[in-house]
Design a protein around this motif. Structure first.
Motif, PDB file in Angstrom:
ATOM      1  N   ALA A 172      -7.878   7.557  -3.399  1.00 44.74           N
ATOM      2  CA  ALA A 172      -8.663   6.866  -4.436  1.00 44.74           C
ATOM      3  C   ALA A 172      -8.399   5.364  -4.389  1.00 44.74           C
ATOM      4  O   ALA A 172      -9.337   4.551  -4.454  1.00 44.74           O
ATOM      5  N   GLN A 173      -7.115   4.985  -4.258  1.00 43.08           N
ATOM      6  CA  GLN A 173      -6.773   3.564  -4.216  1.00 43.08           C
ATOM      7  C   GLN A 173      -7.344   2.882  -2.968  1.00 43.08           C
ATOM      8  O   GLN A 173      -7.910   1.788  -3.033  1.00 43.08           O
ATOM      9  N   ILE A 174      -7.180   3.555  -1.815  1.00 39.69           N
ATOM     10  CA  ILE A 174      -7.614   2.960  -0.543  1.00 39.69           C
ATOM     11  C   ILE A 174      -9.124   2.796  -0.518  1.00 39.69           C
ATOM     12  O   ILE A 174      -9.658   1.739  -0.161  1.00 39.69           O
ATOM     13  N   THR A 175      -9.842   3.858  -0.894  1.00 44.11           N
ATOM     14  CA  THR A 175     -11.296   3.807  -0.784  1.00 44.11           C
ATOM     15  C   THR A 175     -11.930   2.957  -1.885  1.00 44.11           C
ATOM     16  O   THR A 175     -13.036   2.455  -1.715  1.00 44.11           O
ATOM     17  N   THR A 176     -11.239   2.792  -3.010  1.00 42.10           N
ATOM     18  CA  THR A 176     -11.722   1.855  -4.030  1.00 42.10           C
ATOM     19  C   THR A 176     -11.616   0.430  -3.511  1.00 42.10           C
ATOM     20  O   THR A 176     -12.510  -0.394  -3.693  1.00 42.10           O
ATOM     21  N   SER A 177     -10.493   0.155  -2.835  1.00 43.09           N
ATOM     22  CA  SER A 177     -10.282  -1.171  -2.266  1.00 43.09           C
ATOM     23  C   SER A 177     -11.155  -1.412  -1.046  1.00 43.09           C
ATOM     24  O   SER A 177     -11.652  -2.512  -0.830  1.00 43.09           O
ATOM     25  N   CYS A 178     -11.334  -0.356  -0.243  1.00 45.60           N
ATOM     26  CA  CYS A 178     -12.055  -0.504   1.024  1.00 45.60           C
ATOM     27  C   CYS A 178     -12.849   0.785   1.300  1.00 45.60           C
ATOM     28  O   CYS A 178     -12.359   1.684   1.983  1.00 45.60           O
ATOM     29  N   PRO A 179     -14.054   0.896   0.777  1.00 44.56           N
ATOM     30  CA  PRO A 179     -14.825   2.138   0.910  1.00 44.56           C
ATOM     31  C   PRO A 179     -15.045   2.577   2.351  1.00 44.56           C
ATOM     32  O   PRO A 179     -15.205   3.779   2.612  1.00 44.56           O
ATOM     33  N   ASP A 180     -15.050   1.648   3.290  1.00 43.49           N
ATOM     34  CA  ASP A 180     -15.300   2.018   4.690  1.00 43.49           C
ATOM     35  C   ASP A 180     -14.188   2.854   5.297  1.00 43.49           C
ATOM     36  O   ASP A 180     -14.334   3.372   6.413  1.00 43.49           O
ATOM     37  N   LEU A 181     -13.076   3.000   4.587  1.00 42.80           N
ATOM     38  CA  LEU A 181     -11.961   3.797   5.109  1.00 42.80           C
ATOM     39  C   LEU A 181     -12.024   5.258   4.652  1.00 42.80           C
ATOM     40  O   LEU A 181     -11.087   6.021   4.909  1.00 42.80           O
ATOM     41  N   LEU A 182     -13.102   5.636   3.986  1.00 43.49           N
ATOM     42  CA  LEU A 182     -13.218   7.011   3.482  1.00 43.49           C
ATOM     43  C   LEU A 182     -13.114   8.028   4.616  1.00 43.49           C
ATOM     44  O   LEU A 182     -12.355   9.002   4.544  1.00 43.49           O
ATOM     45  N   ASP A 183     -13.875   7.823   5.678  1.00 44.07           N
ATOM     46  CA  ASP A 183     -13.845   8.770   6.804  1.00 44.07           C
ATOM     47  C   ASP A 183     -12.463   8.848   7.424  1.00 44.07           C
ATOM     48  O   ASP A 183     -11.984   9.928   7.777  1.00 44.07           O
ATOM     49  N   TRP A 184     -11.818   7.692   7.588  1.00 40.51           N
ATOM     50  CA  TRP A 184     -10.488   7.669   8.220  1.00 40.51           C
ATOM     51  C   TRP A 184      -9.490   8.455   7.365  1.00 40.51           C
ATOM     52  O   TRP A 184      -8.688   9.231   7.896  1.00 40.51           O
ATOM     53  N   CYS A 185      -9.528   8.270   6.074  1.00 36.76           N
ATOM     54  CA  CYS A 185      -8.609   9.005   5.181  1.00 36.76           C
ATOM     55  C   CYS A 185      -8.836  10.508   5.284  1.00 36.76           C
ATOM     56  O   CYS A 185      -7.877  11.294   5.219  1.00 36.76           O
ATOM     57  N   ALA A 186     -10.089  10.917   5.453  1.00 34.11           N
ATOM     58  CA  ALA A 186     -10.385  12.342   5.570  1.00 34.11           C
ATOM     59  C   ALA A 186      -9.908  12.895   6.910  1.00 34.11           C
ATOM     60  O   ALA A 186      -9.438  14.028   6.989  1.00 34.11           O
ATOM     61  N   ARG A 187     -10.002  12.082   7.969  1.00 34.10           N
ATOM     62  CA  ARG A 187      -9.611  12.549   9.300  1.00 34.10           C
ATOM     63  C   ARG A 187      -8.107  12.576   9.485  1.00 34.10           C
ATOM     64  O   ARG A 187      -7.588  13.399  10.230  1.00 34.10           O
ATOM     65  N   LYS A 188      -7.386  11.687   8.807  1.00 35.43           N
ATOM     66  CA  LYS A 188      -5.952  11.543   9.065  1.00 35.43           C
ATOM     67  C   LYS A 188      -5.148  11.588   7.763  1.00 35.43           C
ATOM     68  O   LYS A 188      -4.478  10.629   7.384  1.00 35.43           O
ATOM     69  N   PRO A 189      -5.195  12.723   7.083  1.00 31.99           N
ATOM     70  CA  PRO A 189      -4.528  12.793   5.779  1.00 31.99           C
ATOM     71  C   PRO A 189      -3.018  12.602   5.854  1.00 31.99           C
ATOM     72  O   PRO A 189      -2.424  11.977   4.976  1.00 31.99           O
ATOM     73  N   LEU A 190      -2.381  13.157   6.887  1.00 30.23           N
ATOM     74  CA  LEU A 190      -0.924  13.004   6.971  1.00 30.23           C
ATOM     75  C   LEU A 190      -0.546  11.555   7.229  1.00 30.23           C
ATOM     76  O   LEU A 190       0.480  11.070   6.735  1.00 30.23           O
ATOM     77  N   ALA A 191      -1.368  10.828   7.991  1.00 33.79           N
ATOM     78  CA  ALA A 191      -1.096   9.412   8.228  1.00 33.79           C
ATOM     79  C   ALA A 191      -1.204   8.626   6.923  1.00 33.79           C
ATOM     80  O   ALA A 191      -0.429   7.684   6.691  1.00 33.79           O
ATOM     81  N   VAL A 192      -2.153   9.008   6.078  1.00 35.55           N
ATOM     82  CA  VAL A 192      -2.271   8.357   4.772  1.00 35.55           C
ATOM     83  C   VAL A 192      -0.956   8.475   4.009  1.00 35.55           C
ATOM     84  O   VAL A 192      -0.457   7.496   3.425  1.00 35.55           O
ATOM     85  N   LEU A 193      -0.373   9.671   4.022  1.00 37.05           N
ATOM     86  CA  LEU A 193       0.893   9.885   3.313  1.00 37.05           C
ATOM     87  C   LEU A 193       2.053   9.142   3.965  1.00 37.05           C
ATOM     88  O   LEU A 193       2.872   8.513   3.287  1.00 37.05           O
ATOM     89  N   GLU A 194       2.135   9.222   5.291  1.00 37.57           N
ATOM     90  CA  GLU A 194       3.254   8.593   5.995  1.00 37.57           C
ATOM     91  C   GLU A 194       3.289   7.084   5.766  1.00 37.57           C
ATOM     92  O   GLU A 194       4.361   6.471   5.762  1.00 37.57           O
ATOM     93  N   LEU A 195       2.136   6.494   5.556  1.00 40.78           N
ATOM     94  CA  LEU A 195       2.042   5.036   5.395  1.00 40.78           C
ATOM     95  C   LEU A 195       2.099   4.612   3.929  1.00 40.78           C
ATOM     96  O   LEU A 195       1.841   3.445   3.624  1.00 40.78           O
ATOM     97  N   GLN A 196       2.455   5.526   3.060  1.00 38.06           N
ATOM     98  CA  GLN A 196       2.371   5.256   1.619  1.00 38.06           C
ATOM     99  C   GLN A 196       2.990   3.913   1.205  1.00 38.06           C
ATOM    100  O   GLN A 196       2.342   3.124   0.507  1.00 38.06           O
ATOM    101  N   PRO A 197       4.219   3.575   1.635  1.00 35.71           N
ATOM    102  CA  PRO A 197       4.788   2.301   1.167  1.00 35.71           C
ATOM    103  C   PRO A 197       4.067   1.076   1.736  1.00 35.71           C
ATOM    104  O   PRO A 197       4.170  -0.013   1.168  1.00 35.71           O
TER     105      PRO A 197
END
Length: 394
Positions: free
Chosen positions: A117-142
């Motif tokens: 929600a935070q990433i795609t609110t800030s940058c909607p074009d990253l919606l597909d990337w977040c869906a394709r790489k969910p574990l990377a989203v978590l690993e990069l949390q900080p």
């Protein structure tokens, strides 16, 4: 065959988690849920002979169902010995959160949803990337606040023409970008217009060129082999490619060799210089038009890649001749043969007939498998004799 236990279901869920399947994609609209796993259960013929075991197994699953967020699916199993009995035949998870809870990942699941929600609110074009790489989203949390800062800055300053060191962004320094070049490349490719991306530059090493940052200028190192040509008493120099291209040195003969020690060890030769240490960076020489009327000799490894680089150099300077890359040199040094890690087999169009014949022998392993004679293994007396044949070497 044993009946399914809870640990087996957890193992299957952990595998699904590792593939990102248990995280609620911002695009899937719950597609694929509920998630159902069949259970290996007592067959009708087993109920009579193993009735007590079957009762205990059923009770374990009832207890698990009471403690966890899943549902059991039941079916009547008719046994000739003991009649009809209801048994659990499948386990069902109605939503990702329920499956995550069983393997202790519910908090991670919530974090992923919030991050998306935070990433795609800030940058909607990253919606597909977040869906394709969910574990990377978590690993990069900080790192997400800083990653998004870099992305927004580049969107506002396309192809900035500055060094990464010059960026002034909160918490973002050169080391942060160096450590995150790979993921930044993926993210920037999602959000930047194609005209702002240099598609010819790829990988971590091409990050600066791909997105328009300044890069450390490529250098060319050379030695003047004639003391009469020294520049302010200097014989060994390393300068940027652009500066080298502007030189007009009064040399007649140029030796180009890959190995640094070879370049340092070559003896004096009248009117000559040696360029060394470029490897596959030979393309940095193509801007130096002043080399076009010089006698050029290329000395590379006697292997398939050595001939590929000779071929490449001739695409810039057709007059280039090979040095110590002949069959006689190879056979003379047979005790020093080695093995080329990854031979090339590509077609080369600029070799002489003799070079082409030897290249084909190397490609087809006619002399030895993946044969390689590294240039530094060639005896120095042999080197001096070859240089003397060029009219120099003292």
């Amino acid at each position: 065959m044993s009946w399914t236990e809870l640990d087996e279901i957890k193992a299957r869920l952990n595998k699904a988690w590792a593939k990102g399947r248990l995280l609620r994609s911002p695009l899937d609209n719950d597609d694929g849920w509920p998630l159902r796993y069949p259970l290996r259960h007592p067959a009708a013929g087993e109920l009579g002979s193993r009735f007590a075991e079957a009762q205990t197994w059923v009770q374990r699953w009832c207890t698990h169902e009471e403690k966890h967020d899943f549902q059991l699916e039941w079916r009547d199993i008719n046994s000739r010995d003991i009649g009809r009995n209801e048994l659990p035949v499948a386990i069902r998870f109605d939503c990702p959160e329920d499956a995550q809870a069983l393997i202790g990942k519910r908090r991670d699941g919530r974090d992923y949803t919030q991050l998306c929600a935070q990433i795609t609110t800030s940058c909607p074009d990253l919606l597909d990337w977040c869906a394709r790489k969910p574990l990377a989203v978590l690993e990069l949390q900080p790192a997400w606040p800083r990653l998004l800062n870099v992305i927004h800055w580049l969107c506002q300053h396309p192809r900035p023409g500055v060094y990464i060191r010059q960026l002034e962004l909160p918490g973002v320094d050169t080391k942060f970008i160096e450590a995150h070049k790979k993921v930044l490349s993926e993210l920037l490719d999602e959000v930047l217009p194609g005209k702002q991306i240099n598609e010819d530059a790829r990988g971590v090493s091409g990050f600066e060129q791909r997105y328009g940052f300044l890069n450390k200028p490529a250098q060319i190192r050379f030695r003047l082999l004639d003391p009469n040509l020294y520049i302010q008493e200097l014989s060994d120099l390393q300068i940027p490619v652009t500066d080298f291209a502007r030189l007009t040195l009064p040399v007649q003969q140029i030796v180009i060799t890959e190995n640094e020690i070879n370049g340092l060890a070559l003896p004096n030769m009248p009117g000559a210089m040696v360029i060394f240490g470029l490897g596959y960076g030979l393309d940095s020489l193509k801007q130096a038009n002043w080399l076009a009327d010089k006698t050029i000799h290329y000395w590379g490894d006697l292997d398939t890649h050595g001939f590929a680089m000779l071929d490449q150099l001739r695409s810039y300077f057709p007059q280039t001749q090979s040095l110590l890359m002949d069959r006689a040199t190879l056979l003379t040094h047979e005790p020093l043969w080695g093995e080329e890690p990854k031979p090339t087999r590509k077609r080369l169009s600029r070799l002489t007939d003799h070079e082409q014949a030897l290249y084909e022998d190397l490609c087809l392993d006619r002399l030895a498998p993946a044969l390689r004679l590294e240039q530094e293994r060639i005896g120095f007396e042999h080197v001096k004799a070859a240089l003397a044949g060029l009219g120099g070497g003292t």
